[in-house]
Scaffold this motif. Structure first.
Motif, PDB file in Angstrom:
ATOM      1  N   GLU A 115      28.220 -24.709  70.312  1.00 44.53           N
ATOM      2  CA  GLU A 115      26.955 -24.219  69.763  1.00 44.53           C
ATOM      3  C   GLU A 115      26.174 -25.346  69.120  1.00 44.53           C
ATOM      4  O   GLU A 115      24.953 -25.391  69.203  1.00 44.53           O
ATOM      5  CB  GLU A 115      27.223 -23.092  68.766  1.00 44.53           C
ATOM      6  CG  GLU A 115      27.721 -21.851  69.477  1.00 44.53           C
ATOM      7  CD  GLU A 115      27.776 -20.643  68.583  1.00 44.53           C
ATOM      8  OE1 GLU A 115      27.889 -20.832  67.351  1.00 44.53           O
ATOM      9  OE2 GLU A 115      27.719 -19.518  69.105  1.00 44.53           O
ATOM     10  N   ALA A 116      26.906 -26.267  68.466  1.00 38.64           N
ATOM     11  CA  ALA A 116      26.216 -27.408  67.863  1.00 38.64           C
ATOM     12  C   ALA A 116      25.471 -28.172  68.940  1.00 38.64           C
ATOM     13  O   ALA A 116      24.326 -28.593  68.753  1.00 38.64           O
ATOM     14  CB  ALA A 116      27.228 -28.325  67.180  1.00 38.64           C
ATOM     15  N   SER A 117      26.114 -28.334  70.077  1.00 39.11           N
ATOM     16  CA  SER A 117      25.487 -29.069  71.168  1.00 39.11           C
ATOM     17  C   SER A 117      24.312 -28.286  71.742  1.00 39.11           C
ATOM     18  O   SER A 117      23.227 -28.831  71.955  1.00 39.11           O
ATOM     19  CB  SER A 117      26.530 -29.348  72.252  1.00 39.11           C
ATOM     20  OG  SER A 117      25.923 -29.891  73.380  1.00 39.11           O
ATOM     21  N   PRO A 119      35.147 -34.184  76.752  1.00 47.31           N
ATOM     22  CA  PRO A 119      35.729 -35.264  75.940  1.00 47.31           C
ATOM     23  C   PRO A 119      36.665 -34.738  74.856  1.00 47.31           C
ATOM     24  O   PRO A 119      37.728 -35.308  74.611  1.00 47.31           O
ATOM     25  CB  PRO A 119      34.502 -35.935  75.312  1.00 47.31           C
ATOM     26  CG  PRO A 119      33.403 -35.663  76.252  1.00 47.31           C
ATOM     27  CD  PRO A 119      33.677 -34.300  76.820  1.00 47.31           C
ATOM     28  N   ALA A 120      36.292 -33.621  74.230  1.00 45.29           N
ATOM     29  CA  ALA A 120      37.149 -33.090  73.170  1.00 45.29           C
ATOM     30  C   ALA A 120      38.467 -32.570  73.747  1.00 45.29           C
ATOM     31  O   ALA A 120      39.486 -32.562  73.067  1.00 45.29           O
ATOM     32  CB  ALA A 120      36.417 -31.982  72.412  1.00 45.29           C
ATOM     33  N   PRO A 162      36.745 -25.448  69.743  1.00 41.24           N
ATOM     34  CA  PRO A 162      36.019 -24.496  68.905  1.00 41.24           C
ATOM     35  C   PRO A 162      34.618 -24.199  69.452  1.00 41.24           C
ATOM     36  O   PRO A 162      33.926 -25.082  69.942  1.00 41.24           O
ATOM     37  CB  PRO A 162      35.916 -25.205  67.562  1.00 41.24           C
ATOM     38  CG  PRO A 162      36.900 -26.296  67.597  1.00 41.24           C
ATOM     39  CD  PRO A 162      37.204 -26.628  69.007  1.00 41.24           C
ATOM     40  N   ARG A 163      34.255 -22.934  69.340  1.00 34.66           N
ATOM     41  CA  ARG A 163      32.954 -22.456  69.786  1.00 34.66           C
ATOM     42  C   ARG A 163      31.825 -23.168  69.042  1.00 34.66           C
ATOM     43  O   ARG A 163      30.772 -23.464  69.616  1.00 34.66           O
ATOM     44  CB  ARG A 163      32.940 -20.965  69.443  1.00 34.66           C
ATOM     45  CG  ARG A 163      32.034 -20.116  70.215  1.00 34.66           C
ATOM     46  CD  ARG A 163      32.120 -18.730  69.574  1.00 34.66           C
ATOM     47  NE  ARG A 163      30.779 -18.189  69.491  1.00 34.66           N
ATOM     48  CZ  ARG A 163      30.187 -17.603  70.512  1.00 34.66           C
ATOM     49  NH1 ARG A 163      30.801 -17.476  71.646  1.00 34.66           N
ATOM     50  NH2 ARG A 163      28.961 -17.149  70.391  1.00 34.66           N
ATOM     51  N   ASP A 164      32.090 -23.448  67.771  1.00 38.47           N
ATOM     52  CA  ASP A 164      31.149 -24.196  66.931  1.00 38.47           C
ATOM     53  C   ASP A 164      30.588 -25.431  67.608  1.00 38.47           C
ATOM     54  O   ASP A 164      29.417 -25.759  67.479  1.00 38.47           O
ATOM     55  CB  ASP A 164      31.916 -24.779  65.726  1.00 38.47           C
ATOM     56  CG  ASP A 164      31.987 -23.807  64.617  1.00 38.47           C
ATOM     57  OD1 ASP A 164      32.087 -22.632  64.940  1.00 38.47           O
ATOM     58  OD2 ASP A 164      31.932 -24.236  63.447  1.00 38.47           O
ATOM     59  N   LEU A 165      31.519 -26.142  68.267  1.00 40.83           N
ATOM     60  CA  LEU A 165      31.177 -27.439  68.831  1.00 40.83           C
ATOM     61  C   LEU A 165      30.195 -27.264  69.987  1.00 40.83           C
ATOM     62  O   LEU A 165      29.225 -28.012  70.123  1.00 40.83           O
ATOM     63  CB  LEU A 165      32.459 -28.078  69.342  1.00 40.83           C
ATOM     64  CG  LEU A 165      32.681 -29.528  68.997  1.00 40.83           C
ATOM     65  CD1 LEU A 165      32.439 -29.812  67.544  1.00 40.83           C
ATOM     66  CD2 LEU A 165      34.097 -29.908  69.385  1.00 40.83           C
ATOM     67  N   VAL A 210      30.499 -32.955  75.452  1.00 36.53           N
ATOM     68  CA  VAL A 210      31.130 -32.470  74.222  1.00 36.53           C
ATOM     69  C   VAL A 210      32.478 -31.812  74.525  1.00 36.53           C
ATOM     70  O   VAL A 210      33.504 -32.205  73.981  1.00 36.53           O
ATOM     71  CB  VAL A 210      30.201 -31.475  73.493  1.00 36.53           C
ATOM     72  CG1 VAL A 210      30.903 -30.892  72.283  1.00 36.53           C
ATOM     73  CG2 VAL A 210      28.915 -32.167  73.089  1.00 36.53           C
TER      74      VAL A 210
END
Lengths: 301, 265
Positions: A187-189, A206-207, A182-185, A203
């Protein structure tokens, strides 16, 4: 259900059962074909290293060794290059580069393997003999892996050719898996002040690790079974030697090479048993890879 | 980030935009917005879908530019310093301006503890990590619920807990500003109430800018409300900014009144 629907269901059902039957049939046929050899050598076939058709002595170990080593070289090289390329394509490259480049990489998978073999024989093998081999030997010659005479054809050359052939698979599937994160992840980083590099390595990768591992295992499955290109550059000698420069043999290439000259029935059935081993290993490796990729896709859907 | 982060809340947090426009390719999604966010308060950005409120928010920590083909013009001033000025380091900016997203997005491969200290916590030893994490998790009202399972996966937490973990992750970096993009949009009413309560407490330490599509929420949690609306070209414009109490009772623009009374959007 209407009669038409029932008929249709029967047809599609039959079609899919056909595939299962095909696999089972193949397996049964391989076992039947290799029966004389199975009876003569038993399980020791797997760990005997003599392959002497004249003396009627057959052992699969040199080919198993050659197959495993070339595939390992291939997967190490292809995983490194393929994962880096996938990260670049999925996260770094602008679209006008990423789209044509992915297309090009997937085209590489469509090149017939005999063409890779030709290229390997006339370009890569001399290159290994005159440049890559001596350079490796200069630096790492003290290890048994890189000692001994450099023929040009051998395990290393076979491994490099295989790496080239499976890198499109590894790249394409890894890219797909990375793109599914997910793009969210990301962006969170990024929003925490991470660099693109930190985001990719800490991020995103590993995911995506299970799917990427699946991509590598799928590549490994291809490398195990690849025949003609390897046959052309491996040197075709049923021997086990520590050096990666030494000529060797793989399960697939010995079958391709020797089937036409196999005269005795024991010889033929020994070759078929090699095929049986390759079949089982490939099925298991591929099933593992598919399972892993499914698991990742499933959880994101 | 160095070993021990400062323990006192930073004094900064003055954030303003000056003639800010944001583009996706040739589409101008936000046009000429100038707004000064009140320090240590909650400012709610409201408006119908597609009015550019999320895009505006993402310009404030330079996240907008990560989207393909996106660019920004105008200025965003953090403590009188333009964050878009040439040579500004966007990573450093983003550490000063934290962000919480619409859907809880903890890092799935890290433990709860490592999530809480994801910003710069990697080089800390375990004790320092727990110290930083405890402070952040307490600030996010999550410590008591997770203190016994810090090494577990964040995916075992409920949605509301995950979102508070994301808040803790942002707070751990000791930012001056906290941006929240519809932080309760994917949560149930109880989890929403917890987050809203938390926002009020966090506003004592941070300048908070929160996008919300929920006007009741804006009325409940914010000190100031900004109303945005897309014009005929699809460009989001800032229509009105005022104290929340005033904007919801006596809006000065008829379009604001139409929106808050539910006549459109």
């Amino acid at each position: 259900m209407s009669p038409i629907d029932r008929g249709f269901a029967a047809v599609v059902y039959g079609g899919s059962v056909l595939f299962a039957l095909l696999i089972v049939g193949l397996f049964v046929e391989l076992v039947l074909g290799s029966w004389p050899s199975l009876k003569a050598f038993g399980p020791s076939f797997i760990w005997h290293s003599a392959w002497d058709p004249v003396a009627n002595k057959f052992g699969a170990l040199p080919m198993i060794y050659g197959t495993v080593v070339t595939s390992l070289i291939a997967i190490v090289l292809a995983a490194f290059v393929g994962i880096m390329a996938a990260v670049f394509l999925a996260d770094f490259a602008p679209r006008w580069i990423a789209t044509p480049l992915s297309f090009l990489i997937e085209l590489l998978a469509a090149v017939p393997s005999v063409v890779y073999g030709l290229w390997g024989l006339f370009v890569l093998a001399p290159l290994v003999r005159t440049a890559i081999g001596p350079a490796l030997q200069h630096v790492l010659g003290w290890t048994p892996l890189f000692s001994g005479p450099i023929y040009g054809v051998g395990l290393l050359t076979g491994g490099i050719i295989l790496a080239l052939m499976i890198v499109p698979t590894v790249t394409a599937i890894s890219r797909e898996v990375i793109a599914a994160i997910p793009r969210d992840l990301r962006e969170a980083s990024m929003a925490l002040g991470s660099t693109h590099w930190e985001t990719a390595t800490r991020v995103v990768l590993p995911a995506a690790r299970i799917g990427i591992f699946g991509a590598c295992v799928l590549g490994l499955g291809r490398a195990l079974g690849e025949t003609i290109a390897v046959t052309m550059v491996i040197g075709n000698r049923p021997e086990i030697s520590a050096s990666l420069f030494a000529p060797s043999y793989t399960l697939a290439s010995v079958i391709a090479n020797e089937f036409t000259e196999a005269t005795t029935s024991l010889y033929i059935s020994a070759l078929i048993e090699l095929g049986l081993i390759l079949f089982l290993v490939s099925i298991v490796v591929n099933a593992l890879a598919r399972l892993m990729i499914w698991r990742v896709r499933g959880s994101r859907a | 980030m160095t070993a021990a982060p400062p323990t006192i809340a930073p004094a900064g947090g003055a954030l303003a935009t000056d003639d800010l426009s944001a583009y996706y390719g040739t589409l101008e999604a936000v046009g000429n917005v100038s707004i000064a966010f009140r320090r240590k308060s909650v400012t709610a950005l409201i408006g119908p879908s597609g009015c550019g409120k999320t895009t505006l928010l993402r310009c404030l920590n330079r996240l907008h530019e990560l989207t393909f083909d996106a660019c920004v013009s105008g200025r965003v001033l953090l403590e009188d310093c333009d964050i878009y000025e040439w040579g500004m380091d966007p990573m450093a900016i983003r550490r000063r301006i934290g962000m919480v997203f619409q859907r809880p997005n903890p890092f799935p491969t890290l433990s709860i503890l490592d999530n809480a200290v994801a910003c710069g916590g990697r080089r800390l030893n375990r004790r320092a990590k727990i110290e930083v994490a405890e402070r952040a998790l307490r600030a996010a009202a999550l410590w008591d619920e997770v203190k016994d399972k810090l090494t577990r996966s964040p995916l075992q937490l409920s949605g509301g807990q995950q979102q508070r973990l994301c808040i803790a992750r942002a707070v751990a970096a000791e930012p001056e500003v906290l941006l929240m993009d519809e932080p309760t949009a994917s949560l149930d009413p109880i989890a929403t109430a917890v987050i809203e309560e938390l926002m009020a407490r966090l506003a004592e330490r941070f300048t908070i800018v929160a996008v919300t599509h929920n006007m009741q929420q804006a009325a409940r949690v914010s000190d100031v409300t900004a109303f945005m609306l897309a014009d005929a070209d699809g460009t989001g414009r800032l229509i009105e900014v005022d104290d929340t109490a005033k904007l919801f009772t006596k809006p000065s623009d008829p379009r604001t009144e139409d929106y808050i009374t539910g006549r459109f959007g």
